[in-house]
Design a protein around this motif. Structure first.
Motif, PDB file in Angstrom:
ATOM      1  N   GLY A 198     -31.957  20.601 -45.834  1.00 36.79           N
ATOM      2  CA  GLY A 198     -32.217  19.438 -46.670  1.00 36.79           C
ATOM      3  C   GLY A 198     -33.429  18.659 -46.214  1.00 36.79           C
ATOM      4  N   ALA A 199     -33.599  17.488 -46.809  1.00 33.60           N
ATOM      5  CA  ALA A 199     -34.744  16.634 -46.500  1.00 33.60           C
ATOM      6  C   ALA A 199     -34.608  16.023 -45.114  1.00 33.60           C
ATOM      7  N   LYS A 200     -35.770  15.901 -44.438  1.00 36.74           N
ATOM      8  CA  LYS A 200     -35.751  15.253 -43.123  1.00 36.74           C
ATOM      9  C   LYS A 200     -35.383  13.781 -43.268  1.00 36.74           C
ATOM     10  N   LYS A 201     -35.831  13.185 -44.354  1.00 33.46           N
ATOM     11  CA  LYS A 201     -35.471  11.796 -44.642  1.00 33.46           C
ATOM     12  C   LYS A 201     -34.457  11.790 -45.795  1.00 33.46           C
ATOM     13  N   GLY A 202     -33.285  12.252 -45.470  1.00 34.81           N
ATOM     14  CA  GLY A 202     -32.226  12.328 -46.473  1.00 34.81           C
ATOM     15  C   GLY A 202     -31.170  11.258 -46.241  1.00 34.81           C
ATOM     16  N   TYR A 203     -30.030  11.436 -46.914  1.00 35.96           N
ATOM     17  CA  TYR A 203     -28.935  10.467 -46.816  1.00 35.96           C
ATOM     18  C   TYR A 203     -27.605  11.201 -46.681  1.00 35.96           C
ATOM     19  N   ILE A 204     -26.712  10.585 -45.935  1.00 35.10           N
ATOM     20  CA  ILE A 204     -25.408  11.180 -45.650  1.00 35.10           C
ATOM     21  C   ILE A 204     -24.326  10.118 -45.770  1.00 35.10           C
TER      22      ILE A 204
END
Length: 501
Positions: A198-204
């Motif tokens: 996924g994106a390095k600057k993602g959300y969880i």
């Protein structure tokens, strides 16, 4: 409660299930959604949930004359000795509605406000039995709400909120002997998802466990999964949960999915569905002491005892651990099971002592396992709307078909006397009238006294044994009518108001 976007069997996604349940406030749909049960010979593929209101199975609702409460019809069978107590479920009908019932399926208490609630059960608070549940709204796969504690008159004595600006999730509301509550929490947070593509600057969704002082609301512990569990331990793919690929805060990825917290001495046992792991968390340091299951298990288990997408992990006084193995995505025959494990002295090897399966029940989400006082085991099948009681050796001796999915199912002894008065109503019948009586939540009613008169105060016209949630008596026509609830000694527990026929 949980189910994600599934494999080729196209079973209902977890978020569609909860959204469809009516737990999203204004987004309530008309249909009830649950897995249907067919004959024992039918394949698992035919017993699947449906995501559209137009094709959703509709429950058969019971109605009554003396009250406007309704409840899905329950059927049951029994072939052996069962444990003492009533059954506690939360049937899904435009939300999850609370029900306490007898083995026959006859209601004892129908939650009167039709609140969306989960995890209805009896616990102990300040040395006394209490009725507890979580209530609130779903935000898709988890919840935002509070824990509720009622005494034996169904009077609310405490509401428990999460702290630190967070909301208590729907999966767990567990009271401890110290007057505290353990709750799970889901909070969207920035996170690096590159380890799973996924994106390095993602959300969880960062899952928390909080321990709250019930009396003061103080946060005594706030443990964060993101600080201790690598995201790469997840088995959920970024494309498996539609609309939650982690690209924005509103599409936060659900890497862990906590669904149970259990006290275990100086540790907490935490079940994370999406990592297939039970974590032992050190209360003081917050470190993970060991993992049971998943990609980094510290505990060895035989291949035929591997669990997946599990729920309701509990440690018992004899050291055994039970859990509900949903087994979705596992590549097996698709049959869910309750499981009881024994861990060796240094907790490095787990032996499966008993598996509890029946009629190829498959709960693709939710589910529970309760070890009862006589050694029997009660298994709630989650999205497969049934509950089965087994002997300790795995023989099914009782089953109820619930008419709606239930997050968990319990059996508890429960004695309650409501502060409300009994309900009474009349209906013309032939040359006379039939009087109907009920008292929602009362457990001590043995019989009903019926009173009626043409003028003045009603007088006794008959007395009959309680015959179910609602009991009736046929008498001549009258004007003023009331009823009295009697205990086993014939003592009046409560009287209804007098109504005009």
């Amino acid at each position: 409660m949980d189910t994600e976007k599934t494999d080729s069997n196209a079973r209902l996604s977890r978020r569609a299930l909860i959204a469809g349940s009516g737990m999203v406030g204004a987004g309530i749909i008309a249909g009830v959604i649950f897995a249907t049960r067919d004959s024992p010979e039918s394949s698992a593929a035919t017993r699947q949930a449906t995501a559209t209101p137009s094709s959703a199975a509709q429950p058969v609702l019971r109605t009554f004359v003396s009250t406007d409460l309704t409840v899905p019809e329950v059927t049951s069978w029994k072939t052996g000795t069962t444990a003492a107590g009533l059954l506690f479920v939360t049937q899904q009908v435009k939300g999850f509605n609370g029900l306490i019932m007898r083995e026959s399926g006859e209601p004892v208490w129908i939650e009167p406000t039709k609140a969306n609630l989960t995890d209805l059960k009896v616990q102990t608070y300040r040395g006394e039995p209490v009725l507890t549940y979580w209530t609130g709204t779903s935000t898709g796969g988890h919840g935002a709400g509070t824990g509720t504690i009622l005494d034996t008159s169904y009077t609310k004595i405490a509401t428990v909120s999460a702290g630190n600006g967070l909301d208590a999730d729907l999966h767990e509301f567990h009271l401890t002997s110290r007057g505290t509550a353990l709750v799970t929490i889901y909070a969207a947070r920035p996170a690096d998802l590159s380890s799973i593509g996924g994106a390095k600057k993602g959300y969880i969704y960062n899952c928390h466990v909080q321990e709250i002082d019930v009396a003061t609301g103080d946060v005594l512990l706030d443990w964060s999964a993101l600080d201790h569990i690598p995201i790469a331990e997840t088995y959920l793919g970024l494309d498996q949960d539609a609309g939650h690929d982690g690209t924005t805060a509103g599409k936060a990825f659900d890497a862990y999915h906590f669904n149970a917290v259990e006290e275990d001495g100086d540790t907490l046992l935490v079940s994370a569905r999406h990592t297939h792991t039970v974590y032992a968390i050190d209360r003081t340091s917050g470190d993970v002491r060991w993992r049971f299951g998943g990609k980094k298990s510290d505990i060895e288990v035989a291949d035929d005892a591997v669990f997946a997408w599990q729920h309701d992990v509990r440690r018992h006084s004899d050291g055994t651990i039970t859990l509900f193995d949903n087994h979705l995505y596992s590549g097996t025959d698709g049959e869910s099971r309750g499981m009881k494990f024994e861990l060796n002295a240094d907790e490095t090897t787990a032996t499966l002592l008993q598996a509890y399966t029946h009629d190829k029940h498959l709960g693709t989400a939710m589910g529970s396992v309760q070890v009862l006082g006589d050694g029997n085991v009660l298994v709630g099948w989650g999205t497969d709307p049934a509950v089965t009681e087994f002997t300790s050796t795995g023989k099914a001796v009782y089953e109820a078909s619930l008419g709606g999915i239930s997050y968990r199912a319990y059996r508890h002894e429960w004695s309650a006397r409501p502060t409300t008065t009994p309900d009474v109503a009349v209906r013309a019948e032939g040359d006379g009238m039939r009087i109907f009586a009920s008292w929602n939540g009362a457990t001590q009613v043995k019989s009903w006294r019926f009173l009626a008169s043409a003028t003045g105060e009603p007088a006794r016209v008959g007395e009959v044994e309680r015959s179910g949630f609602e009991t009736s008596f046929l008498t001549g026509k009258a004007v003023n009518v009331s009823v009295q609830a009697l205990d086993s000694d014939g003592k009046v527990l409560a009287s209804s108001k007098t109504i005009t026929a």
